[in-house]
Design a protein around this motif. Structure first.
Motif, PDB file in Angstrom:
ATOM      1  N   GLN A 227      40.985  50.831  53.263  1.00 18.72           N
ATOM      2  CA  GLN A 227      40.031  49.696  53.249  1.00 18.72           C
ATOM      3  C   GLN A 227      40.187  49.048  51.958  1.00 18.72           C
ATOM      4  OE1 GLN A 227      36.865  48.928  55.221  1.00 18.72           O
ATOM      5  NE2 GLN A 227      37.078  47.421  53.900  1.00 18.72           N
ATOM      6  N   SER A 228      40.236  47.745  51.862  1.00 18.86           N
ATOM      7  CA  SER A 228      40.305  47.176  50.452  1.00 18.86           C
ATOM      8  C   SER A 228      39.136  46.694  49.883  1.00 18.86           C
ATOM      9  CB  SER A 228      41.158  45.779  50.716  1.00 18.86           C
ATOM     10  OG  SER A 228      40.491  44.795  51.515  1.00 18.86           O
ATOM     11  N   VAL A 229      38.988  46.893  48.718  1.00 22.02           N
ATOM     12  CA  VAL A 229      37.709  46.629  48.183  1.00 22.02           C
ATOM     13  C   VAL A 229      38.136  45.798  46.968  1.00 22.02           C
ATOM     14  CG1 VAL A 229      35.646  47.704  47.066  1.00 22.02           C
ATOM     15  CG2 VAL A 229      36.796  48.749  48.939  1.00 22.02           C
ATOM     16  N   GLU A 230      37.306  44.702  46.760  1.00 24.14           N
ATOM     17  CA  GLU A 230      37.819  43.847  45.406  1.00 24.14           C
ATOM     18  C   GLU A 230      36.744  44.184  44.170  1.00 24.14           C
ATOM     19  OE1 GLU A 230      38.089  39.233  44.472  1.00 24.14           O
ATOM     20  OE2 GLU A 230      37.319  39.684  46.092  1.00 24.14           O
ATOM     21  N   PHE A 231      37.601  44.573  43.234  1.00 25.11           N
ATOM     22  CA  PHE A 231      36.732  44.920  42.008  1.00 25.11           C
ATOM     23  C   PHE A 231      36.485  43.735  41.389  1.00 25.11           C
ATOM     24  CE2 PHE A 231      36.601  46.512  37.466  1.00 25.11           C
ATOM     25  CZ  PHE A 231      35.372  46.930  37.278  1.00 25.11           C
ATOM     26  N   LEU A 232      35.024  43.586  41.077  1.00 27.00           N
ATOM     27  CA  LEU A 232      34.455  42.086  40.445  1.00 27.00           C
ATOM     28  C   LEU A 232      34.088  42.197  39.109  1.00 27.00           C
ATOM     29  CD1 LEU A 232      32.148  40.391  42.912  1.00 27.00           C
ATOM     30  CD2 LEU A 232      34.524  39.885  42.417  1.00 27.00           C
ATOM     31  N   GLY A 265      27.526  36.511  34.188  1.00 25.23           N
ATOM     32  CA  GLY A 265      28.191  35.600  34.303  1.00 25.23           C
ATOM     33  C   GLY A 265      29.559  35.545  34.806  1.00 25.23           C
ATOM     34  N   ASP A 266      30.140  36.443  34.143  1.00 27.29           N
ATOM     35  CA  ASP A 266      31.645  36.679  34.704  1.00 27.29           C
ATOM     36  C   ASP A 266      31.770  36.785  35.996  1.00 27.29           C
ATOM     37  OD1 ASP A 266      32.362  36.087  31.989  1.00 27.29           O
ATOM     38  OD2 ASP A 266      32.772  38.147  31.488  1.00 27.29           O
ATOM     39  N   ILE A 267      30.989  37.780  36.512  1.00 28.34           N
ATOM     40  CA  ILE A 267      31.052  38.282  37.971  1.00 28.34           C
ATOM     41  C   ILE A 267      30.739  36.990  38.860  1.00 28.34           C
ATOM     42  CG2 ILE A 267      29.696  39.465  39.681  1.00 28.34           C
ATOM     43  CD1 ILE A 267      29.382  41.803  37.238  1.00 28.34           C
ATOM     44  N   ALA A 268      29.665  36.214  38.391  1.00 26.58           N
ATOM     45  CA  ALA A 268      29.403  34.921  39.184  1.00 26.58           C
ATOM     46  C   ALA A 268      30.589  34.043  39.038  1.00 26.58           C
ATOM     47  CB  ALA A 268      28.259  34.152  38.393  1.00 26.58           C
ATOM     48  N   ASP A 269      31.367  33.804  38.007  1.00 25.53           N
ATOM     49  CA  ASP A 269      32.464  33.002  37.979  1.00 25.53           C
ATOM     50  C   ASP A 269      33.627  33.527  38.921  1.00 25.53           C
ATOM     51  OD1 ASP A 269      31.657  31.115  36.111  1.00 25.53           O
ATOM     52  OD2 ASP A 269      32.272  32.383  34.578  1.00 25.53           O
ATOM     53  N   ARG A 270      33.686  34.881  39.044  1.00 22.81           N
ATOM     54  CA  ARG A 270      34.672  35.414  39.934  1.00 22.81           C
ATOM     55  C   ARG A 270      34.424  35.126  41.112  1.00 22.81           C
ATOM     56  NH1 ARG A 270      34.504  39.993  35.994  1.00 22.81           N
ATOM     57  NH2 ARG A 270      35.734  39.206  34.532  1.00 22.81           N
ATOM     58  N   LEU A 271      32.927  35.226  41.815  1.00 21.28           N
ATOM     59  CA  LEU A 271      32.834  34.919  43.117  1.00 21.28           C
ATOM     60  C   LEU A 271      32.979  33.452  43.308  1.00 21.28           C
ATOM     61  CD1 LEU A 271      29.042  36.848  43.486  1.00 21.28           C
ATOM     62  CD2 LEU A 271      31.266  37.211  44.679  1.00 21.28           C
TER      63      LEU A 271
END
Ligand code: ATP
Length: 304
Positions: A227-232, A265-271
C-alpha cells in the motif's frame, strides 16, 4: 512533402498529446475531497484540518470544511462560535445544506456535521439525493472539501476515508498512535480502497524525528501490504498550538510565525504542488460512495 512515415509519426504524437491533455484534465477538474483521519484520538486531527484549510485559503484556494467528527463540534470550538444549523437540520428538517454553511476566517466555510453524520446511515434514496444535490451545488464554488472525521474507525469514519479522493492520516510519535495509524492504513488496504493515502507526523521533537518515523511507517505499509502512502511532512510539538486553543483561535492566525504555522504552510504547498490524485467524480460521487461504504462491516463501532 511529408512521407507516410512522417505523417504517421505526427498523427501518433498528436494522439499522445490529446490523451495526455484528457488525463490531465481529469486530474485537475473539480474540487478535491480530502478526509483527515487518525487511528488514535487526540493526535491533532481537528487542529490540522482547520489550520491546513486556512493555509490553503491563504494560497488562493476556496475551502469548505465538513466537521464530521461525531464527538463534539470541535471546529466550532476552535473558532469560538455556536453553529446555527448542522447537517442534522438538513437530514431531519430539510433545511437547505447552504443554510448550514458558516463563514470562517480567510473565507473558509464550515459545515457543522453534528449528529447529522450518524443520521446519514439511515437515509432513504430520496433523502440521500437531497443531500447529494446540496453538496453538488456547493462544489462549483469550491476547490477543496476538507473533512474532519472522528477518531479511530468508529461511526462511519472508514466510510468517509474510503469515499474521499485522498485521506490524510495524522499521527504523533507515540508507539500506540503509530500502531493505530498503521491499523487505519491496513483497514483501507483490506477494503481495496482507491483513496490516495497521505501521512502527516504531528507533535514531533524535530523534523528529523518526523522524517524517520514517517519513512518507517510508509515503508512498512509498502512492504507488508503493498500500500503506498505519501509522507507529506511533520509538525513540531509547539506550545503555541495549545495557547491558540485556549484563545479559541486557530494557531495559523494567532501565531503566524510559529513553527506549527510554517509546517502547515509547507504541507499545504506540497498538497498543491505535487501531482494531485485523480478525481473520483466530484462531490456527488463522493456522497454516493459514502452511503455505499457505510455498510462495510467494521466501519461502525470498531475501534483501532
Ligand atoms: N503540534 C502540536 N503541538 C502541541 N500541541 C498540539 C499539537 N497538535 C495538537 N496539539 C494539542 O493536542 C490536543 C488535541 O488536538 P485535536 O483536538 O486537534 O486532536 P484530535 O485528533 O482532533 O482529537 P479527537 O480525537 O478528539 O478528534 C489539543 O489540545 C492541541 O492543543
Amino acid at each position: 512533402m511529408a512521407n507516410q512515415g512522417d505523417q504517421l509519426r505526427q498523427w501518433v504524437r498528436s494522439r499522445v498529446e490529446e490523451t495526455t491533455r484528457e488525463v490531465l484534465q481529469e486530474r485537475i477538474e473539480g474540487a478535491r475531497v480530502l478526509a483527515v483521519a487518525s487511528g488514535k484520538g487526540g493526535v491533532g486531527k481537528t487542529s490540522l484540518t482547520l489550520n491546513l484549510s486556512l493555509a490553503l485559503a491563504d494560497r488562493g484556494q476556496r475551502v469548505v470544511v465538513l466537521d464530521a467528527d461525531l464527538g463534539l463540534a470541535n471546529i466550532n470550538i476552535l473558532l469560538g462560535y455556536e453553529p446555527v444549523y448542522t447537517l442534522w437540520d438538513v437530514v431531519e428538517r430539510h433545511i437547505p445544506l447552504r443554510d448550514t454553511v458558516q463563514p470562517g476566517p480567510k473565507g473558509i466555510r464550515i459545515i457543522p456535521g453534528g449528529s447529522g453524520i450518524a443520521e446519514l446511515a439511515r437515509l432513504d434514496t430520496v433523502e440521500i439525493s437531497h443531500i447529494i444535490e446540496g453538496f453538488h451545488e456547493l462544489e462549483g464554488e469550491c476547490d477543496w472539501l476538507m473533512i474532519d472525521t472522528g477518531a479511530g474507525l468508529s461511526e462511519g469514519v472508514l466510510a468517509f476515508v474510503l469515499a474521499a479522493d485522498e485521506t490524510l492520516v495524522v499521527t504523533n510519535p507515540e508507539p500506540t498512535a503509530l500502531a493505530d495509524a498503521y491499523g487505519l492504513i491496513k483497514a483501507v488496504w483490506e477494503q481495496e480502497g482507491r483513496v490516495a493515502l497521505k501521512l502527516v507526523m504531528n507533535r514531533v521533537k524535530s523534523l528529523d524525528q518526523g522524517a524517520k518515523l514517517g519513512q518507517r511507517l510508509t515503508d512498512l505499509a509498502q512492504k507488508a501490504l503493498g500500500q503506498s502512502v505519501e509522507f507529506l511532512g511533520s509538525i513540531a510539538d509547539d506550545a503555541n498550538v495549545a495557547r491558540a486553543v485556549m484563545r479559541q483561535e486557530p494557531f495559523y492566525l494567532a501565531y503566524p510565525k510559529s513553527e506549527a504555522t510554517m509546517a502547515v504552510g509547507d504541507i499545504a504547498d506540497r498538497l498543491l504542488h505535487r501531482v494531485p490524485p485523480p478525481r473520483r467524480g466530484g462531490w456527488g460521487a463522493f456522497m454516493k460512495r459514502l452511503m455505499d461504504n457505510w455498510t462495510i462491516p467494521g466501519a461502525i463501532n470498531h475501534q483501532g
